[in-house]
Design an enzyme around this catalytic site. Structure first.
Site, PDB file in Angstrom:
ATOM      1  N   ASN A 207       0.843  -1.204   0.000  1.00 18.52           N
ATOM      2  CA  ASN A 207       0.000   0.000   0.000  1.00 18.52           C
ATOM      3  C   ASN A 207       0.872   1.245   0.000  1.00 18.52           C
ATOM      4  O   ASN A 207       2.099   1.161   0.009  1.00 18.52           O
ATOM      5  CB  ASN A 207      -0.968  -0.031   1.187  1.00 18.52           C
ATOM      6  CG  ASN A 207      -0.231  -0.085   2.512  1.00 18.52           C
ATOM      7  OD1 ASN A 207       0.510   0.820   2.842  1.00 18.52           O
ATOM      8  ND2 ASN A 207      -0.417  -1.175   3.248  1.00 18.52           N
ATOM      9  N   ASP A 276      -4.783  -6.232   5.498  1.00 22.00           N
ATOM     10  CA  ASP A 276      -5.801  -7.040   6.171  1.00 22.00           C
ATOM     11  C   ASP A 276      -5.819  -8.476   5.645  1.00 22.00           C
ATOM     12  O   ASP A 276      -6.203  -9.396   6.339  1.00 22.00           O
ATOM     13  CB  ASP A 276      -7.180  -6.403   5.964  1.00 22.00           C
ATOM     14  CG  ASP A 276      -7.271  -5.062   6.676  1.00 22.00           C
ATOM     15  OD1 ASP A 276      -6.709  -4.961   7.785  1.00 22.00           O
ATOM     16  OD2 ASP A 276      -7.859  -4.118   6.116  1.00 22.00           O
ATOM     17  N   LYS A 286       7.819 -17.853 -10.343  1.00 21.65           N
ATOM     18  CA  LYS A 286       7.217 -16.673 -10.954  1.00 21.65           C
ATOM     19  C   LYS A 286       6.062 -17.094 -11.871  1.00 21.65           C
ATOM     20  O   LYS A 286       6.234 -17.989 -12.714  1.00 21.65           O
ATOM     21  CB  LYS A 286       8.291 -15.928 -11.756  1.00 21.65           C
ATOM     22  CG  LYS A 286       7.808 -14.619 -12.315  1.00 21.65           C
ATOM     23  CD  LYS A 286       8.915 -13.884 -13.034  1.00 21.65           C
ATOM     24  CE  LYS A 286       8.342 -12.659 -13.721  1.00 21.65           C
ATOM     25  NZ  LYS A 286       9.289 -12.029 -14.622  1.00 21.65           N
ATOM     26  N   PRO A 303      -3.615 -11.636  10.886  1.00 22.36           N
ATOM     27  CA  PRO A 303      -3.963 -11.340  12.282  1.00 22.36           C
ATOM     28  C   PRO A 303      -4.050  -9.835  12.488  1.00 22.36           C
ATOM     29  O   PRO A 303      -3.313  -9.076  11.852  1.00 22.36           O
ATOM     30  CB  PRO A 303      -2.775 -11.917  13.071  1.00 22.36           C
ATOM     31  CG  PRO A 303      -1.671 -12.066  12.086  1.00 22.36           C
ATOM     32  CD  PRO A 303      -2.296 -12.232  10.740  1.00 22.36           C
ATOM     33  N   ILE A 305      -2.947  -7.100  14.545  1.00 18.99           N
ATOM     34  CA  ILE A 305      -1.858  -6.963  15.521  1.00 18.99           C
ATOM     35  C   ILE A 305      -2.308  -6.114  16.709  1.00 18.99           C
ATOM     36  O   ILE A 305      -2.145  -6.498  17.876  1.00 18.99           O
ATOM     37  CB  ILE A 305      -0.612  -6.340  14.853  1.00 18.99           C
ATOM     38  CG1 ILE A 305      -0.183  -7.195  13.654  1.00 18.99           C
ATOM     39  CG2 ILE A 305       0.534  -6.215  15.856  1.00 18.99           C
ATOM     40  CD1 ILE A 305       0.860  -6.559  12.759  1.00 18.99           C
ATOM     41  N   PHE A 321      -4.094   3.777  14.778  1.00 15.55           N
ATOM     42  CA  PHE A 321      -4.295   4.802  13.754  1.00 15.55           C
ATOM     43  C   PHE A 321      -5.472   4.379  12.875  1.00 15.55           C
ATOM     44  O   PHE A 321      -5.740   3.189  12.725  1.00 15.55           O
ATOM     45  CB  PHE A 321      -3.034   4.964  12.891  1.00 15.55           C
ATOM     46  CG  PHE A 321      -2.119   6.048  13.409  1.00 15.55           C
ATOM     47  CD1 PHE A 321      -1.452   5.887  14.610  1.00 15.55           C
ATOM     48  CD2 PHE A 321      -1.950   7.228  12.701  1.00 15.55           C
ATOM     49  CE1 PHE A 321      -0.617   6.882  15.115  1.00 15.55           C
ATOM     50  CE2 PHE A 321      -1.122   8.233  13.188  1.00 15.55           C
ATOM     51  CZ  PHE A 321      -0.455   8.060  14.386  1.00 15.55           C
ATOM     52  N   LYS A 339     -11.263  -2.754  18.571  1.00 19.25           N
ATOM     53  CA  LYS A 339      -9.916  -3.198  18.965  1.00 19.25           C
ATOM     54  C   LYS A 339      -9.670  -3.011  20.461  1.00 19.25           C
ATOM     55  O   LYS A 339      -8.629  -3.398  20.967  1.00 19.25           O
ATOM     56  CB  LYS A 339      -8.862  -2.451  18.157  1.00 19.25           C
ATOM     57  CG  LYS A 339      -9.037  -2.703  16.657  1.00 19.25           C
ATOM     58  CD  LYS A 339      -7.965  -2.099  15.801  1.00 19.25           C
ATOM     59  CE  LYS A 339      -8.367  -2.210  14.348  1.00 19.25           C
ATOM     60  NZ  LYS A 339      -7.387  -2.865  13.509  1.00 19.25           N
TER      61      LYS A 339
HETATM   62  O1  C5P Z   1      -8.224  -2.597  11.072  1.00 13.36           O
HETATM   63  P1  C5P Z   1      -7.878  -1.262  10.504  1.00 13.36           P
HETATM   64  O2  C5P Z   1      -6.833  -1.341   9.426  1.00 13.36           O
HETATM   65  O3  C5P Z   1      -9.049  -0.518  10.058  1.00 13.36           O
HETATM   66  O4  C5P Z   1      -7.237  -0.430  11.732  1.00 13.36           O
HETATM   67  C1  C5P Z   1      -6.123   0.360  11.664  1.00 13.36           C
HETATM   68  C2  C5P Z   1      -5.301   0.225  12.923  1.00 13.36           C
HETATM   69  O5  C5P Z   1      -5.119  -1.145  13.263  1.00 13.36           O
HETATM   70  C3  C5P Z   1      -3.887   0.776  12.780  1.00 13.36           C
HETATM   71  O6  C5P Z   1      -3.448   1.204  14.054  1.00 13.36           O
HETATM   72  C4  C5P Z   1      -3.112  -0.443  12.311  1.00 13.36           C
HETATM   73  O7  C5P Z   1      -1.733  -0.319  12.625  1.00 13.36           O
HETATM   74  C5  C5P Z   1      -3.765  -1.561  13.083  1.00 13.36           C
HETATM   75  N1  C5P Z   1      -3.810  -2.869  12.389  1.00 13.36           N
HETATM   76  C6  C5P Z   1      -3.127  -3.951  12.906  1.00 13.36           C
HETATM   77  N2  C5P Z   1      -3.192  -5.167  12.304  1.00 13.36           N
HETATM   78  C7  C5P Z   1      -3.953  -5.349  11.202  1.00 13.36           C
HETATM   79  C8  C5P Z   1      -4.674  -4.280  10.667  1.00 13.36           C
HETATM   80  C9  C5P Z   1      -4.573  -3.042  11.268  1.00 13.36           C
HETATM   81  O8  C5P Z   1      -2.425  -3.764  13.906  1.00 13.36           O
HETATM   82  N3  C5P Z   1      -3.998  -6.554  10.649  1.00 13.36           N
END
Ligand code: C5P
Length: 392
Positions: A207, A276, A286, A303, A305, A321, A339
């Protein structure tokens, strides 16, 4: 920050003394008024004349033959903002830890009426020796500030921790000596940047996150006195001075690294734009366009995090964030509940991604506080101040 400030530079006998000349030049260029105190051993590597020629207001080499100053070790730090010993050998650390004052620099350290900072420079075995580590712990407990050391190749050929930080990095970190130590010795874990999910050995999904905001937060936390571990996805950004960095590629690698590190930390700031989803079974070779149909990719969820850390029994103070394209506050607050974290820093993708500035809102259970658009450095400082309020 340095304009008009008096900095006393202590120089001891290490080959890194040649870097102190550049350090002095940069300090003066940034408006500081500098004087220098040199040990006998330092004068074997560089001469007082070098510092004088570079613009030092005075260069003190001994307590005894200084014509213009009656008691040099007492007068040296009068009105000084900081006494920075760079390079600081194992010997000066040992003397300072014990309060030994047998030459003009060690006496000036003992008599200092300003903060004292050390930029260690020594062989890696000397740095890791228990005696040195005991002295560092004692000096830290006594309020001294340590800038570095860095690790890498050493003059003697050994590789490891013990190199003096580069002058530019030292100056950056020195700002911490002037800034309020809002997170003094607090252990802060930060994730930053994008993740990369492989499709095959050469292609992947990532991204637009640059990592700039997370790296700025790491820097602001260090300047506030924190011990910072930064787990970074793929980005070419330079590691902020004083930050311990762990590089990862995929979301699962980031998850593993975070889970390994988190028990040692009191604050977790999840800035990374974590994918995600990942490809369930990346191709081992390849994928060739000539012989195959358009590949069908099957995704599986990564997962979360932040949610996993927040759910731990001894969870640190967690900050998330939210980068959104619309409904900023509602989306951010939904994330906060989902979360189970006390604070979400919400920003619009158009304001944040790959920019040097950011416009954020601090979203909590019962409040949403917008900050005016500012540099990512300024946003980082505001966030560190907010976290310091919450954890103190
Ligand atoms: O789940 P979402 O992407 O909407 O939430 C964003 C927040 O969750 C950010 O703080 C990002 O670092 C964290 N995040 C995470 N693990 C993921 C997806 C997002 O820690 N798999």
């Amino acid at each position: 920050m340095l304009t008009g400030q008096k900095i006393v530079l202590g120089v001891t006998g290490s080959i890194a003394a040649y870097k102190s000349c550049e350090l002095l030049r940069l300090l003066i260029k940034r408006g500081a008024r500098c004087s220098v105190i040199m040990t006998q051993a330092a004068q074997r590597f560089v001469t007082p004349l070098t510092f004088e020629a570079l613009g030092a207001e005075s260069v003190i080499t001994s307590d005894w033959d200084q014509a213009d100053c009656a008691i040099p070790h007492i007068e040296a730090t009068r009105d000084a903002k900081l006494l920075l010993v760079a390079p600081a050998t194992a010997n000066i650390l040992a003397k300072a830890a014990q309060g030994i004052a047998d030459d003009v620099l060690s006496a000036a350290i003992l008599a200092a009426r300003c903060p004292v900072a050390f930029a260690p420079a020594m062989n890696t075995y000397m740095w890791h020796n228990n005696a040195t580590q005991r002295n560092v712990a004692q000096l830290t407990q006594d309020g001294a500030i340590f800038l570095g050391p860095d690790s890498g190749e050493q003059a003697c050929g050994d590789v490891g921790s013990g190199r003096m930080l580069e002058p530019e990095d030292l100056i950056e970190l020195m700002q911490g000596a002037f800034a309020p130590r809002l997170l003094d010795r607090c252990r802060v874990l930060i994730t930053a940047g994008p993740t990369y999910e492989p499709i095959d050995p050469v292609r992947g999904i990532t991204n637009l996150s640059s990592g700039k905001q997370g790296f700025a937060i790491a820097k602001a936390a260090v300047l506030a006195g924190a011990e910072v571990t930064l787990i970074a996805g793929p980005t070419a950004l330079k590691t902020p001075a004083g930050v311990r960095r762990i590089d990862v590629l995929t979301a699962r690698e980031m998850y593993e690294a975070v889970m390994e590190e988190v028990p040692r930390h009191e604050v977790f700031i999840s800035v990374a734009a974590v994918a995600d989803w990942r490809i369930e079974k990346p191709a081992t070779h390849k994928i060739k366009k000539e012989f195959t149909q358009a590949p069908e990719l099957t995704f599986t969820e990564n997962p979360d995090i932040l949610a996993s850390v927040a759910a731990l029994e001894n969870a640190p103070y967690c900050v998330g964030f939210a980068a959104e394209t619309d409904n900023l506050i509602d989306n951010a607050r939904a994330k906060l509940y989902r979360k189970n974290v006390p604070l979400i820093v919400a920003n619009l993708v158009k304001d944040a991604m790959n920019k040097d500035t950011n416009a954020v809102v601090f979203v909590e259970r019962d409040a949403a506080t917008p900050l005016t658009k500012a540099t990512k450095e300024a946003v980082a400082q505001a966030l560190i101040a907010k976290i310091a309020q919450e954890v103190s």
